[in-house]
Write a protein that holds these residues in place. Sequence first.
Motif, PDB file in Angstrom:
ATOM      1  N   LEU A  11       0.836  -1.197   0.000  1.00 55.72           N
ATOM      2  CA  LEU A  11       0.000   0.000   0.000  1.00 55.72           C
ATOM      3  C   LEU A  11       0.876   1.254   0.000  1.00 55.72           C
ATOM      4  N   PRO A  12       0.437   2.319  -0.669  1.00 58.85           N
ATOM      5  CA  PRO A  12       1.278   3.520  -0.816  1.00 58.85           C
ATOM      6  C   PRO A  12       1.820   4.072   0.504  1.00 58.85           C
ATOM      7  N   ALA A  13       0.957   4.206   1.517  1.00 61.56           N
ATOM      8  CA  ALA A  13       1.405   4.786   2.782  1.00 61.56           C
ATOM      9  C   ALA A  13       2.435   3.896   3.473  1.00 61.56           C
ATOM     10  N   LEU A  14       2.262   2.590   3.383  1.00 57.36           N
ATOM     11  CA  LEU A  14       3.230   1.678   3.996  1.00 57.36           C
ATOM     12  C   LEU A  14       4.545   1.696   3.234  1.00 57.36           C
ATOM     13  N   ARG A  15       4.481   1.721   1.909  1.00 57.89           N
ATOM     14  CA  ARG A  15       5.715   1.790   1.107  1.00 57.89           C
ATOM     15  C   ARG A  15       6.486   3.062   1.416  1.00 57.89           C
ATOM     16  N   VAL A  34      -5.841  -2.674  10.625  1.00 59.00           N
ATOM     17  CA  VAL A  34      -4.654  -1.899  10.982  1.00 59.00           C
ATOM     18  C   VAL A  34      -5.053  -0.914  12.076  1.00 59.00           C
ATOM     19  N   HIS A  35      -4.275  -0.886  13.157  1.00 57.90           N
ATOM     20  CA  HIS A  35      -4.612  -0.050  14.308  1.00 57.90           C
ATOM     21  C   HIS A  35      -3.332   0.607  14.821  1.00 57.90           C
ATOM     22  N   SER A  36      -3.463   1.785  15.404  1.00 58.69           N
ATOM     23  CA  SER A  36      -2.304   2.475  15.990  1.00 58.69           C
ATOM     24  C   SER A  36      -2.575   2.734  17.467  1.00 58.69           C
ATOM     25  N   SER A  37      -1.542   2.575  18.295  1.00 50.82           N
ATOM     26  CA  SER A  37      -1.678   2.817  19.730  1.00 50.82           C
ATOM     27  C   SER A  37      -0.304   2.907  20.371  1.00 50.82           C
ATOM     28  N   GLU A  38      -0.224   3.729  21.430  1.00 46.31           N
ATOM     29  CA  GLU A  38       0.999   3.836  22.224  1.00 46.31           C
ATOM     30  C   GLU A  38       0.803   3.233  23.616  1.00 46.31           C
ATOM     31  N   ARG A 103      10.900 -15.435  18.316  1.00 45.02           N
ATOM     32  CA  ARG A 103      10.547 -16.641  19.066  1.00 45.02           C
ATOM     33  C   ARG A 103       9.060 -16.935  19.004  1.00 45.02           C
ATOM     34  N   ARG A 104       8.218 -15.893  19.023  1.00 47.44           N
ATOM     35  CA  ARG A 104       6.772 -16.080  19.002  1.00 47.44           C
ATOM     36  C   ARG A 104       6.202 -16.178  17.587  1.00 47.44           C
ATOM     37  N   GLY A 105       7.046 -15.997  16.568  1.00 41.51           N
ATOM     38  CA  GLY A 105       6.563 -16.119  15.193  1.00 41.51           C
ATOM     39  C   GLY A 105       5.683 -14.969  14.753  1.00 41.51           C
ATOM     40  N   MET A 106       5.831 -13.809  15.377  1.00 39.86           N
ATOM     41  CA  MET A 106       5.029 -12.634  15.027  1.00 39.86           C
ATOM     42  C   MET A 106       5.835 -11.718  14.116  1.00 39.86           C
ATOM     43  N   VAL A 107       5.196 -11.151  13.109  1.00 41.64           N
ATOM     44  CA  VAL A 107       5.883 -10.256  12.183  1.00 41.64           C
ATOM     45  C   VAL A 107       6.225  -8.957  12.908  1.00 41.64           C
ATOM     46  N   LEU A 108       7.486  -8.521  12.771  1.00 42.50           N
ATOM     47  CA  LEU A 108       7.946  -7.255  13.338  1.00 42.50           C
ATOM     48  C   LEU A 108       8.512  -6.406  12.205  1.00 42.50           C
ATOM     49  N   LEU A 109       8.014  -5.170  12.096  1.00 44.87           N
ATOM     50  CA  LEU A 109       8.434  -4.256  11.043  1.00 44.87           C
ATOM     51  C   LEU A 109       9.083  -3.020  11.652  1.00 44.87           C
ATOM     52  N   ALA A 110      10.117  -2.525  11.007  1.00 49.25           N
ATOM     53  CA  ALA A 110      10.698  -1.227  11.353  1.00 49.25           C
ATOM     54  C   ALA A 110      10.303  -0.242  10.261  1.00 49.25           C
ATOM     55  N   LEU A 111       9.699   0.877  10.652  1.00 50.86           N
ATOM     56  CA  LEU A 111       9.316   1.932   9.701  1.00 50.86           C
ATOM     57  C   LEU A 111      10.362   3.024   9.784  1.00 50.86           C
ATOM     58  N   HIS A 112      11.117   3.223   8.701  1.00 51.23           N
ATOM     59  CA  HIS A 112      12.265   4.137   8.740  1.00 51.23           C
ATOM     60  C   HIS A 112      11.933   5.553   8.305  1.00 51.23           C
ATOM     61  N   GLU A 113      10.733   5.773   7.783  1.00 48.31           N
ATOM     62  CA  GLU A 113      10.310   7.119   7.389  1.00 48.31           C
ATOM     63  C   GLU A 113       9.036   7.493   8.140  1.00 48.31           C
ATOM     64  N   VAL A 114       8.859   8.796   8.381  1.00 51.39           N
ATOM     65  CA  VAL A 114       7.691   9.269   9.122  1.00 51.39           C
ATOM     66  C   VAL A 114       6.528   9.456   8.157  1.00 51.39           C
ATOM     67  N   VAL A 115       5.466   8.698   8.379  1.00 53.35           N
ATOM     68  CA  VAL A 115       4.230   8.810   7.603  1.00 53.35           C
ATOM     69  C   VAL A 115       3.082   8.773   8.603  1.00 53.35           C
ATOM     70  N   PRO A 116       2.121   9.704   8.534  1.00 55.50           N
ATOM     71  CA  PRO A 116       0.998   9.680   9.481  1.00 55.50           C
ATOM     72  C   PRO A 116       0.300   8.321   9.479  1.00 55.50           C
ATOM     73  N   PHE A 117       0.118   7.778  10.677  1.00 56.60           N
ATOM     74  CA  PHE A 117      -0.520   6.470  10.791  1.00 56.60           C
ATOM     75  C   PHE A 117      -1.927   6.486  10.202  1.00 56.60           C
ATOM     76  N   VAL A 118      -2.605   7.638  10.271  1.00 59.68           N
ATOM     77  CA  VAL A 118      -3.978   7.701   9.771  1.00 59.68           C
ATOM     78  C   VAL A 118      -4.028   7.384   8.278  1.00 59.68           C
ATOM     79  N   ARG A 119      -2.984   7.768   7.529  1.00 59.43           N
ATOM     80  CA  ARG A 119      -2.948   7.451   6.098  1.00 59.43           C
ATOM     81  C   ARG A 119      -2.824   5.950   5.878  1.00 59.43           C
ATOM     82  N   MET A 120      -2.060   5.286   6.744  1.00 57.34           N
ATOM     83  CA  MET A 120      -1.911   3.834   6.617  1.00 57.34           C
ATOM     84  C   MET A 120      -3.239   3.136   6.877  1.00 57.34           C
ATOM     85  N   VAL A 121      -3.967   3.594   7.899  1.00 54.34           N
ATOM     86  CA  VAL A 121      -5.263   2.995   8.212  1.00 54.34           C
ATOM     87  C   VAL A 121      -6.238   3.230   7.068  1.00 54.34           C
TER      88      VAL A 121
END
Length: 530
Positions: A11-15, A34-38, A103-121
């Motif tokens: 997706l464009p925002a994720l790319r 897709v959800h965002s939370s701190e 170890r838990r088999g969960m996907v972990l991603l590092a986002l190296h550029e700042v993109v508003p999370f709302v666009r990703m959702v």
Amino acid sequence: MLPTVTEVLRLPALRAAAPEVLAGDPDSAIVRWVHSSEVYEMGGLLAGGELLLTTGLGLHGRTAQQVAGYVEQLADAGCSALALEVGRSFAVVPHELVQTARRRGMVLLALHEVVPFVRMVEDFHDLLLRRKLSWRRAGEPIWQELLGLVVSGQGLAAVLHATARMADCPVELVDVDGRVVERSHTPGLLDSTARTVAEVRGPHGPVGRLVLHGRPTAGRTGVAGRAAVAVALELGRHPDLGSRPSLAQAVVTDMVAGVLVSQGDLQARMSAAGWAPAPGAAVLVLAVEVDRRTPASEAVPAVREAAESVLGRCLVGAAGSAVVVLARGWPRSAQRRQRDAAEDLLRQLRAGALGAAVRTIGVADPVGELAAVPGAVARAREVVTLSRRIGSREPVVLAQDVAVHRLLAGGLDASEIAAFVTGQLGPLVDHDAAHGTDLLRTLDAHVATGLSKTRTADVLGIRRQTLYARLERIEHLLGAPVDDPGQRTCLGLALSAWRMRTGLDPQTVPAATRGGVAGPVPVLAGGAGG
């Protein structure tokens, strides 16, 4: 059909966020939302299948143990992927985050550029909408015919017959207990291995499954999905066909929720479900964990069939990612029979339709009173969770196998445990990290074999002279003989605690990696990785 993490990353925002996959398999992980939370305690708020976006604010200032615990909570909740934006709270992704996700088999991603999370959702929402519209257009003729049968009141049999004709294979509707409600009139073999299955959901959850006895294809899967909706509509016209969970499932659900605990209520509810042990008879509780891509509710019929062939009449229901089995068992002293029965059950399940989806079977200590059964259900599920946390490779785990780990996972102070492990094993971990030796692995094998030098050498695949040299070095570094009874007890506890904290198995982790991953400072004392 929900998208995988790989598809979401296109997706464009994720790319634009320059994502990097650090752990897990993005091709197989399915994303429901897709959800965002701190929020640090986010694990308890998820429903499963989420791609969670975070800047790591909720992890800032947390200890290494708390960072690892954060991922454990997400994985336990069924979170598909965690995406951390680096550069705000963290300059690099914390080491503990990566190791626990792997170890838990969960996907972990590092986002190296700042993109508003709302666009990703928003991009993800658009993706789901496009898929839904495409699905409707492609299946419009199928949907119109099936809906027409429901509206005209021609009945469930007519819907299944039309489904069988469109899919070119026999069709069955089974309830949540696996009992056949209705079959199509289409002739053909009922193949238990080549099946296309679609869940039929009512207003209160799953009410059954539509089983197409034919190899899954794109066309057959499309027919099954539309027919499942049509069948749900038809069942809504006839509530007596079963829009509620089975009595057995309701018993399991209420025990897990803690609302069914009294002896009398348990006796009445279990008897109504067609299962109750004789007074004083031992009850054996097992938790069969299945891969999160296989809903536990769908695995219930297969688990029940296999369990009853091994253990006799059982009460079976889904709980989270596991299927709980209650059976008439043997007293606690008959552990060999319990293990044999669980291993027999595992073989039958893996040879059947579930196959590799069956991950672990946890077995609680048998109980002799009905009032103790809810506690045994909780312990069986805990055994499964602990086996994952210590990196166990055994598919069948009894409560006694992880008894020490349950003690360590209880109310003991984490800093005191860390200090104890560092004092017991720190010199060996440091030496292995600095010299690439296998002293920790050697000690672990020697303790596990009851200090038998012959068996230890066989397990490690080394000559006895080599083992003698290693043991001499171990005793020199530890400052005490390993065959001293007190020292042996302390070392056994320390090795168990080391597994609990790292989730690693000394028999499978290379010495060079072991030091970087679980050295005494970054992991045992709770400092930063590296």
